[in-house]
Design a protein around this motif. Structure first.
Motif, PDB file in Angstrom:
ATOM      1  N   MET A   1       0.838  -1.174   0.000  1.00  0.00           N
ATOM      2  CA  MET A   1       0.000   0.000   0.000  1.00  0.00           C
ATOM      3  C   MET A   1       0.884   1.238   0.000  1.00  0.00           C
ATOM      4  O   MET A   1       1.900   1.287   0.674  1.00  0.00           O
ATOM      5  N   THR A   2       0.501   2.241  -0.747  1.00  0.00           N
ATOM      6  CA  THR A   2       1.220   3.508  -0.780  1.00  0.00           C
ATOM      7  C   THR A   2       0.361   4.583  -0.144  1.00  0.00           C
ATOM      8  O   THR A   2      -0.809   4.723  -0.477  1.00  0.00           O
ATOM      9  N   ILE A   3       0.942   5.325   0.782  1.00  0.00           N
ATOM     10  CA  ILE A   3       0.241   6.449   1.401  1.00  0.00           C
ATOM     11  C   ILE A   3       0.461   7.651   0.490  1.00  0.00           C
ATOM     12  O   ILE A   3       1.597   8.016   0.203  1.00  0.00           O
ATOM     13  N   PRO A   4      -0.614   8.275   0.017  1.00  0.00           N
ATOM     14  CA  PRO A   4      -0.475   9.387  -0.930  1.00  0.00           C
ATOM     15  C   PRO A   4       0.281  10.578  -0.336  1.00  0.00           C
ATOM     16  O   PRO A   4       0.165  10.862   0.859  1.00  0.00           O
ATOM     17  N   ALA A   5       1.024  11.266  -1.166  1.00  0.00           N
ATOM     18  CA  ALA A   5       1.721  12.485  -0.740  1.00  0.00           C
ATOM     19  C   ALA A   5       0.702  13.479  -0.212  1.00  0.00           C
ATOM     20  O   ALA A   5      -0.402  13.586  -0.728  1.00  0.00           O
ATOM     21  N   GLY A   6       1.071  14.173   0.850  1.00  0.00           N
ATOM     22  CA  GLY A   6       0.185  15.156   1.448  1.00  0.00           C
ATOM     23  C   GLY A   6      -0.743  14.592   2.505  1.00  0.00           C
ATOM     24  O   GLY A   6      -1.489  15.328   3.124  1.00  0.00           O
ATOM     25  N   SER A   7      -0.715  13.277   2.708  1.00  0.00           N
ATOM     26  CA  SER A   7      -1.554  12.660   3.732  1.00  0.00           C
ATOM     27  C   SER A   7      -1.029  12.992   5.115  1.00  0.00           C
ATOM     28  O   SER A   7       0.171  13.180   5.309  1.00  0.00           O
ATOM     29  N   PHE A   8      -1.935  13.050   6.069  1.00  0.00           N
ATOM     30  CA  PHE A   8      -1.554  13.252   7.465  1.00  0.00           C
ATOM     31  C   PHE A   8      -1.593  11.909   8.166  1.00  0.00           C
ATOM     32  O   PHE A   8      -2.551  11.155   8.015  1.00  0.00           O
ATOM     33  N   ILE A   9      -0.548  11.627   8.917  1.00  0.00           N
ATOM     34  CA  ILE A   9      -0.496  10.403   9.708  1.00  0.00           C
ATOM     35  C   ILE A   9      -0.257  10.784  11.163  1.00  0.00           C
ATOM     36  O   ILE A   9       0.265  11.855  11.461  1.00  0.00           O
ATOM     37  N   THR A  10      -0.650   9.901  12.052  1.00  0.00           N
ATOM     38  CA  THR A  10      -0.429  10.100  13.476  1.00  0.00           C
ATOM     39  C   THR A  10       0.454   8.981  13.985  1.00  0.00           C
ATOM     40  O   THR A  10       0.196   7.805  13.705  1.00  0.00           O
ATOM     41  N   ILE A  23       1.131   3.382  12.782  1.00  0.00           N
ATOM     42  CA  ILE A  23       0.645   4.739  12.525  1.00  0.00           C
ATOM     43  C   ILE A  23      -0.861   4.679  12.289  1.00  0.00           C
ATOM     44  O   ILE A  23      -1.426   3.599  12.101  1.00  0.00           O
ATOM     45  N   THR A  24      -1.490   5.839  12.285  1.00  0.00           N
ATOM     46  CA  THR A  24      -2.891   5.952  11.899  1.00  0.00           C
ATOM     47  C   THR A  24      -2.960   6.903  10.713  1.00  0.00           C
ATOM     48  O   THR A  24      -2.393   7.986  10.747  1.00  0.00           O
ATOM     49  N   CYS A  25      -3.646   6.479   9.665  1.00  0.00           N
ATOM     50  CA  CYS A  25      -3.803   7.296   8.463  1.00  0.00           C
ATOM     51  C   CYS A  25      -5.233   7.118   7.967  1.00  0.00           C
ATOM     52  O   CYS A  25      -5.636   5.996   7.647  1.00  0.00           O
ATOM     53  N   GLY A  26      -5.989   8.212   7.950  1.00  0.00           N
ATOM     54  CA  GLY A  26      -7.375   8.125   7.502  1.00  0.00           C
ATOM     55  C   GLY A  26      -8.227   7.220   8.364  1.00  0.00           C
ATOM     56  O   GLY A  26      -9.114   6.538   7.866  1.00  0.00           O
ATOM     57  N   GLY A  27      -7.932   7.169   9.664  1.00  0.00           N
ATOM     58  CA  GLY A  27      -8.699   6.336  10.587  1.00  0.00           C
ATOM     59  C   GLY A  27      -8.313   4.870  10.559  1.00  0.00           C
ATOM     60  O   GLY A  27      -8.893   4.050  11.258  1.00  0.00           O
ATOM     61  N   GLU A  28      -7.347   4.520   9.753  1.00  0.00           N
ATOM     62  CA  GLU A  28      -6.915   3.131   9.608  1.00  0.00           C
ATOM     63  C   GLU A  28      -5.548   2.941  10.258  1.00  0.00           C
ATOM     64  O   GLU A  28      -4.640   3.744  10.074  1.00  0.00           O
ATOM     65  N   ARG A  40      10.908  10.024   4.419  1.00  0.00           N
ATOM     66  CA  ARG A  40       9.875  10.505   3.493  1.00  0.00           C
ATOM     67  C   ARG A  40       8.756  11.306   4.139  1.00  0.00           C
ATOM     68  O   ARG A  40       7.729  11.534   3.523  1.00  0.00           O
ATOM     69  N   SER A  41       8.951  11.707   5.384  1.00  0.00           N
ATOM     70  CA  SER A  41       7.879  12.462   6.033  1.00  0.00           C
ATOM     71  C   SER A  41       8.403  13.765   6.617  1.00  0.00           C
ATOM     72  O   SER A  41       9.603  13.988   6.706  1.00  0.00           O
TER      73      SER A  41
END
Length: 64
Positions: A1-10, A23-28, A40-41
């Protein structure tokens, strides 16, 4: 899976030198390589937000 550029992660824990990191990205919840996070972040931090005092009808400065 690739996390799109500009995404916010926790990230809940400190980033270690090696291994996987949860991590959490988009509630996942996801696991990513620590090295990918380091290379890369970009770290963002939250600044305190001023809150209105409903009794005095004025804005209180944010606590530091």
């Amino acid at each position: 899976m690739t996390i799109p550029a500009g995404s916010f992660i926790t990230i809940e824990k400190d980033v270690k030198l090696f291994g996987l990191l949860e991590i959490t990205c988009g509630g996942e919840k996801l696991e990513v390589f620590t090295r990918d996070i380091q290379e890369r972040s970009e770290q963002l931090t939250r600044k305190p937000v001023a809150r209105a005092d409903p009794l005095r009808k004025r804005v209180q400065p944010a606590a530091n």
